[in-house]
Structures are given as C-alpha cells and as structure tokens.
Write a protein that holds these residues in place. Structure first.
Motif, PDB file in Angstrom:
ATOM      1  N   GLY A  54       0.893  -1.404  -0.120  1.00  0.00           N
ATOM      2  CA  GLY A  54      -0.018   0.057   0.032  1.00  0.00           C
ATOM      3  C   GLY A  54       0.767   1.305   0.266  1.00  0.00           C
ATOM      4  N   ALA A  55       1.857   1.238   0.707  1.00  0.00           N
ATOM      5  CA  ALA A  55       2.683   2.476   0.795  1.00  0.00           C
ATOM      6  C   ALA A  55       3.637   2.587  -0.400  1.00  0.00           C
ATOM      7  CB  ALA A  55       3.561   2.231   2.003  1.00  0.00           C
ATOM      8  N   GLY A  56       3.955   1.459  -0.979  1.00  0.00           N
ATOM      9  CA  GLY A  56       4.644   1.651  -2.139  1.00  0.00           C
ATOM     10  C   GLY A  56       3.647   2.195  -3.348  1.00  0.00           C
ATOM     11  N   GLY A  57       2.421   1.562  -3.233  1.00  0.00           N
ATOM     12  CA  GLY A  57       1.437   2.001  -4.351  1.00  0.00           C
ATOM     13  C   GLY A  57       1.072   3.613  -4.216  1.00  0.00           C
ATOM     14  N   VAL A  58       1.177   4.111  -2.795  1.00  0.00           N
ATOM     15  CA  VAL A  58       1.059   5.421  -2.733  1.00  0.00           C
ATOM     16  C   VAL A  58       1.959   6.287  -3.362  1.00  0.00           C
ATOM     17  CG1 VAL A  58       0.728   7.543  -0.939  1.00  0.00           C
ATOM     18  CG2 VAL A  58      -0.517   5.311  -0.741  1.00  0.00           C
TER      19      VAL A  58
END
Lengths: 439, 312
Positions: free
Chosen positions: A250-254
């Motif tokens: 999720g953090a990578g996606g953001v």
C-alpha cells in the motif's frame, strides 16, 4: 523553496480543480479501456467454455485469480494506513495523500470482490453465498469484512469530499453534466459550522472503526490459506505476515500514485519532496517488517525441513520457482530498503522507481504464496497428465487479471478527472492555519 | 456366502405397491376381462409388439399382456435431496484396504470411472506407488475419499454444498456447489477433482436429475469425488471398486455391525483391524478418516512398477 503558505486560496483552487485529459491522459485512458475490454473478452470465453480455459487443474486448483485477489485486498489496506492512522496520530503532512490513498483503497477492494467472482466455477450461483451461508467457513467471514470495508471506505472517501463540493459547484461550468453530478452529491452541503462539526465527527468515528476492519480483511484473507493443512500455509504467523505485506504494498502504491499525479497535474507545490522523503522512510520501515516476517515464514520451517514442507521450500529456494522467489525478495524488499535508506534515494524519481519495484514484487509475491503450495500436496502428484503437475496461466487468465488491474487504475483515473485528487478545502484551511501561526 | 442384507440395508422398492395400485385402479375403472395394462396402452395408443408376456395378478390369475404395454419401472427408488443429505439411519460405513494384496491392476479405478463417468485425468481412485523412505519396501496404495469424521473440506465450504451424513459419508451437492474450490485446497488427501470443462456424457446421463448418492451427472464448474456409492448400499450391493477388485483388496461394511466384506470374505471389522494392525492415513492431522489400511506385510505380489518411473 518558495513560501508555500503564501499561495492564495484562488490559486490553490485553480491548481487543484480537476482538469480535462490532455493528450497523454487520453492515450492512458484508451489503453486502460482496451485492456479492460480484452479482460472482458477473456471472461466471456471463460463463461461460455468453463474454467477449463484457464491453466488451473486439480492440483493447482487456485491460480492467479486468487493471488490477484490477495494483491487487491493487500493494496486496499493503504486507505486506512494513510487516512485513518495518520489522522488519529495527527500526522500533519498527510493532507495531499489522503484522497489518493482512499481512492486506491476503494477501487482495489471493489476489484477484489469482482475477481473473486471471476474465480468461481459457478458465478451464477453467487446468491448461494447468502441463501446457504455457513458462518463456519472463512469465505463467509471474508465476504462480511470485505463488504464492511468497502462501505466504510466509500464513506471515508465521500465525507471529506463534501467540503470540496461547494467549491467544485462554484467553479464548474453552469449546467454542465459535471456540475449536475457535484450538485447531486453535495447540494445539501452549505458549509455551516454545524455541518462541519458533524462531518468531522463522522470522519473521526470512521477513522477508529476502519482500522480493525482493515486489519480484519487481510487477516481473514490470510486465514483462507492458514486454515488448511498445506505446507507453506499451515502457519500461525499468517495474519500478521499478510497485514505487514499489505502495509508495504500500500505504501509503495501511494508513492507511485503520488509521483504520477504530481507529474500529470503539476502538483509540485502540494505533493512536495518532503512527502516522498517521509513516505520513503515509511516504506523502509514496512519493508524491514515484511522481511522479518518472511524470515520467520521460510527459515524456521527450513531449519526443521519436515518432509511435507521440503518439496514446497525446495521449489522456492532452488527449484521451479527459485528465480521468481529470489527476485521478489531482492528486488521487492532488499533493494528498496537499501535505496530508500539514503536521503538521495528518497528523491521523487528514485522513490517512484522503488515504489514500482515494491508493487510489482508484491504482486508476484502473492503468486508465490498461492501456487507453489498448491503444487506441493501431501500425497505425490501422480496419475495425472503432465500439464496437471505445473501451472502456467493461459492468455485468458492473463487478460482477465491485467484487465482487472487496468480497471482499478481506470477507476482511479476517472475519479481524478471528476474530483480534486488533493483536497482543496483542507489544503486552503491548512495554509491559513500556517499563516496565522506565523503571524 | 455373504449375507449382504445383514450388513447393508435393503431398499424399499415400491415396485410391488405400484403394480398393485395400478391393477386395482384398472380393475375398478373397467371391471372387464381386459387387463389394466392393455387398457392404459390403448388409451395412450401404444403399438402392440405381438410378443406376449405372462403375469400373475394380485388375485392369483395368470394374465397375458403384450410386452410393449409394459412400462419398465425406474430401478433406483428416487430419494429426496433431504434424505440424501441425511444419509442412511443407523449406519456408519467404513472401508478397509488391504495393502498386502494390491497389485496395481487398477480394476477398482476402471469400475469407478465407468460407473461415475469419471474422466481418465481425474480418477477418484488412485493407486499410488509409495516408498516411505529410501530403505523401506515399496508398495501400492489405493486411495479413495477418506470420508473423514472431522472433514476439513466440509469445515471450509461456504454454502454447505459438501456435507457429512449420519452414515459417515461426505457427500457433494453439485446443484449447490459454487465452484470456489476451497474444499480442494483444504483436503490433505488431494482426493477432490473439479469439472473444469463440460463433462462428456451420453445424453441419457445428461438428462438425469442430479443425485449426490451417484454423483451423476457430473456438472461443469463443480467439485466431484469418491462418494462411497451409497446408491449401491441402498440396493444392498457393494461399491463398484470393492466388487471389481479380483484380489479382494477392498473391504466395505458397517462399523455399527462391526462387519466388513470384500464380496467373498466377511470378517469382523474390529478383529481385522486389531489382528492386522490397521491404521489410517495422516492420523496426525486429526481428520479421523473412515478408510483404514492394513499394512503391506507378507505381500501376495512382488512390487513391480510397470509404469515408466514418474517424477514427483
């Protein structure tokens, strides 16, 4: 660096108003639509011919639909990370990232539900899940938490949007379809103190509620595997392992989304290098955490090398899946940690590349969780045709899977076309607060 | 000889009742010398074949009826879905597989595939070559569904499409199955198969109503597996694999009556298990299978792997 608090609210509004697609935007949307259509065609073939069009067979009876489902559920966790956890812990720099992460969450969880229906052999019997529900089955728990999370996420996207709607109505062309949409969504919103108060309260309640639900969606999804006896899945660690992996992707996606929106909509004044710096640090922490769980999941069973586990572990370490396994560990976790640990690695461009590595690695990681275990049954694979002993997705499966990923991106893209991807009202208010404090 | 009805219940065949009812109805309506079969056939305008069959009526008269006027009655008494899910009362079916007798003839597999329209790639019965460790003796191990008393597949099914019956059988309702394949992931014995494509079936099988007791007709997008042939049990017969095996490997019976038979030998289940050290597969998982194995000691046939050595 320019003094950002000096930007006028008119300038903020015009900067953040949703814009028409440019040339690049149109090409992007057309590609996504084409990929979705290819996926629909693949699904049409699957519906008419049966799941036989896939590469799945009796041993590998779950394939990339299930791993893609787990990926969608994982990446949807980001909404609660950025929006709820940062809100409750008063992280000041979260404002420009909240809506990005929330729309990622909504579109991902939506496609998670769609892809799980695609995996069903009898999608027309979907209603059986409600007619003959057995509460003992982890699938039913998953249906319950995913629906709850979807509803909460949509509300979590909608409530903070209310304050922006009067601005959107004022600044859009009178009588246009867009303005009608804004009016439909928020003409009751007058921006009175009472309305602000009630929205604030609702958002606060959801922030608290959504955290356990978000942890639950991924824990329950991990239980779909951990409640079986299979080597590689039979683990008490699985809930925490999945949740930590979900936070990471999720953090990578953001970071990826931040970079793309910043470039496409020229939001350099709003999504600043500082944001990449902070998010980069968070990714390092989460990747370390996920690596820690991976060490637990693979090295502890490898130390014992129980007979049933041996086939599974060796297929990952040195066998059929070793290239993919080590690529995911190295490129999807270790390289991002090493690069993002340095301040120069947290510059927008390198952070973006690391974000892409994390997300792509995370997708293949889900594949590595599902398929090698399916191909390591307790009794040897025997008395079946050769193609039953391996799994390679067919073009229909790839088309459907890529189509679903394109669909999720399309929802995000269309949302950004209709609504400000960085909250206007909150940004104006924040800048005013900063100004007042400076005075 | 085996006294099958003793260990397996006899079905309630409604044939006699049906003929009696039909006869009475026919007699009541016409009261002529005409038999009810001919009356009914004339009404339905069935062509006479000329071949006559002698029948004994309920009143003791011998009547002659044209063969074409007789309608064959369906052999299997139809049992409601609910009754199929409940299972046969008072029974606890159990199987014992004697590994010392198995020669990998695969007659069991052949008979099973024929009876249930199983495709060759998706055998419900598999005969595994097993060698537990490098220096232990190899042997053949036939596997069926284990019909566990604590079945992992039933636990995970979201819609109750696979269920545990009171007679110990784990059944599948292919009309309810949604095809999520969670049961396949949950089963440690890899016993379940999935109908990935439209099964190739003769039209008369396709036209049948689905029964979880015969698992026929198999349906696309649903899971199938060995069903312990409860339809045969209701008829007082043994499962197809049991009667097909020329070496008497499979014993089938009722645990409550403590009797199992392979068709030619009938023995006490408890004595067989006690004297020959019966065991179950993967006991450590706690699934409590209904299939027991007798260890491959004093084997009747030397282990010969006729097949090309297979990997995995």
């Amino acid at each position: 660096m320019i003094d950002q608090s000096s930007i006028s609210s008119d300038k903020i509004t015009s900067d953040l108003m949703p814009q028409k697609f440019g040339k690049a935007g149109t090409i992007w949307v057309s590609i996504l639509v084409l990929l979705c259509l290819a996926g629909l065609f693949g699904y049409y073939r699957q519906l008419t011919l049966g799941l036989g069009v896939t590469g799945m067979r009796d041993y590998a009876s779950w394939g990339i639909y299930i791993s893609n489902f787990v990926f969608f559920v994982a990446i949807s966790l980001v909404g609660s990370l950025i929006t709820a956890i940062f809100r409750l812990t008063n992280v000041g720099w979260r404002t420009p990232l909240t809506r990005i992460s929330e729309i990622i969450a909504v579109s991902a969880i939506l496609f998670a539900s769609i892809i799980i229906i695609v995996d069903m052999g009898r999608p027309e019997r979907f209603t059986h899940i409600f007619l003959y529900s057995r509460l003992q089955s982890p699938i039913i728990w998953d249906v319950i938490v995913i629906t709850t999370y979807l509803v909460l996420s949509v509300l979590f996207l909608y409530f903070p949007l209310l304050a922006d709607l009067p601005i959107l109505i004022k600044n859009s062309k009178a009588g246009s379809g867009l303005q009608k949409l804004y009016k439909f969504l928020g003409s009751f919103w007058k921006g009175t103190a009472a309305q602000f108060k009630i929205t604030e309260k609702a958002v606060k309640i959801i922030s608290v509620m959504i955290i356990p639900v978000a942890l639950a969606i991924h824990t329950v999804t991990s239980w779909l595997f951990a409640t079986t006896y299979r080597p590689g899945w039979d683990s008490t660690n699985f809930g925490a392992y999945f949740v930590s992996g979900a936070f990471l992707v999720g953090a990578g996606g953001v970071i990826v989304a931040m970079y793309v929106f910043r470039k496409a909509y020229k939001l350099e004044a709003y999504i600043t290098e500082k944001h990449f710096d902070y998010m980069g640090k968070i990714v390092v922490m989460l990747a370390l955490l996920y690596l820690y769980f991976n060490v637990n999941e693979y090295l502890v069973p490898a130390f014992k090398m129980k007979k049933a586990e041996e086939h599974h572990l060796m297929s990952l370490f040195t066998g059929e899946f070793s290239l993919l396994f080590w690529s995911v560990i190295i490129l999807g976790m270790i390289v991002p940690i090493v690069v993002l640990i340095f301040p120069s690695g947290r510059k927008p461009k390198t952070a973006f590349i690391m974000g892409v590595l994390v997300v792509v690695g995370a997708w293949f990681k889900r594949f590595l969780i599902v398929t090698p275990t399916m191909l390591s049954p307790f009794l040897p694979m025997y008395d079946v045709p050769e193609n039953y002993k391996h799994y390679w997705p067919t073009w229909e499966e790839w088309a459907i899977t890529i189509g679903s990923l394109a669909g999720a991106l399309l929802i995000i893209t269309i949302f950004a076309r209709l609504f400000p991807i960085v909250p206007i009202h909150e940004t104006i208010e924040e800048r005013q607060n900063v100004k007042q404090q400076m005075l | 000889m085996v006294d099958l009805p003793k260990i397996i219940p006899q079905p309630q065949i409604p044939r006699r009742n049906f003929i009696k009812g039909a006869l009475l109805a026919g007699l009541a309506s016409s009261c002529t010398s005409n038999d009810p079969f001919t009356t009914a056939a004339t009404e339905e305008s069935v062509m006479a074949s000329g071949e006559m069959v002698k029948l004994l009526s309920t009143t003791g008269e011998i009547i002659e009826v044209d063969k074409a006027y007789l309608k064959p009655l369906e052999e299997i008494p139809s049992i409601s879905q609910t009754a199929q899910r409940m299972g046969i009362e008072g029974k606890k079916f159990v199987m014992v597989i004697d590994l010392s007798r198995c020669k990998n003839l695969k007659k069991c597999q052949e008979a099973c595939n024929h009876a249930h329209f199983v495709s060759d790639a998706q055998n419900w019965i598999k005969v595994y070559p097993i060698q537990e460790a490098e220096h232990t003796a190899p042997f053949w191990q036939p596997t069926t569904c284990m019909h566990c008393d604590d079945p992992p597949c039933v636990k995970v099914c979201p819609v109750d499409a696979t269920f545990k019956r009171q007679d110990g059988i784990v059944g599948i309702d292919a009309d309810r199955c949604i095809g999520c394949r969670f049961c396949m992931a949950a089963c440690p014995y890899s016993t379940r198969v999935f109908n990935w494509d439209q099964p190739l079936l003769p039209p008369e099988v396709l036209a049948m109503n689905y029964s979880s007791e015969t698992s026929c007709p198999p349906k696309i997008g649903t899971v199938s597996k060995c069903d312990f042939c409860p339809d045969m049990a209701r008829k007082g017969e043994l499962p197809h694999c049991v009667s097909a095996c020329p070496n008497g490997v499979f014993f089938f019976g009722d645990m409550n009556e403590d009797t199992v038979t392979n068709g030619s030998e009938t023995v006490r289940f408890s004595e067989l298990i006690r004297d020959r050290s019966g065991y179950r597969l993967m006991e450590d998982l706690g699934t409590k299978p209904s299939v027991y194995y007798l260890p491959p000691v004093d084997r009747l046939f030397p282990f010969k792997n006729e097949l090309k050595p297979e990997e995995g």
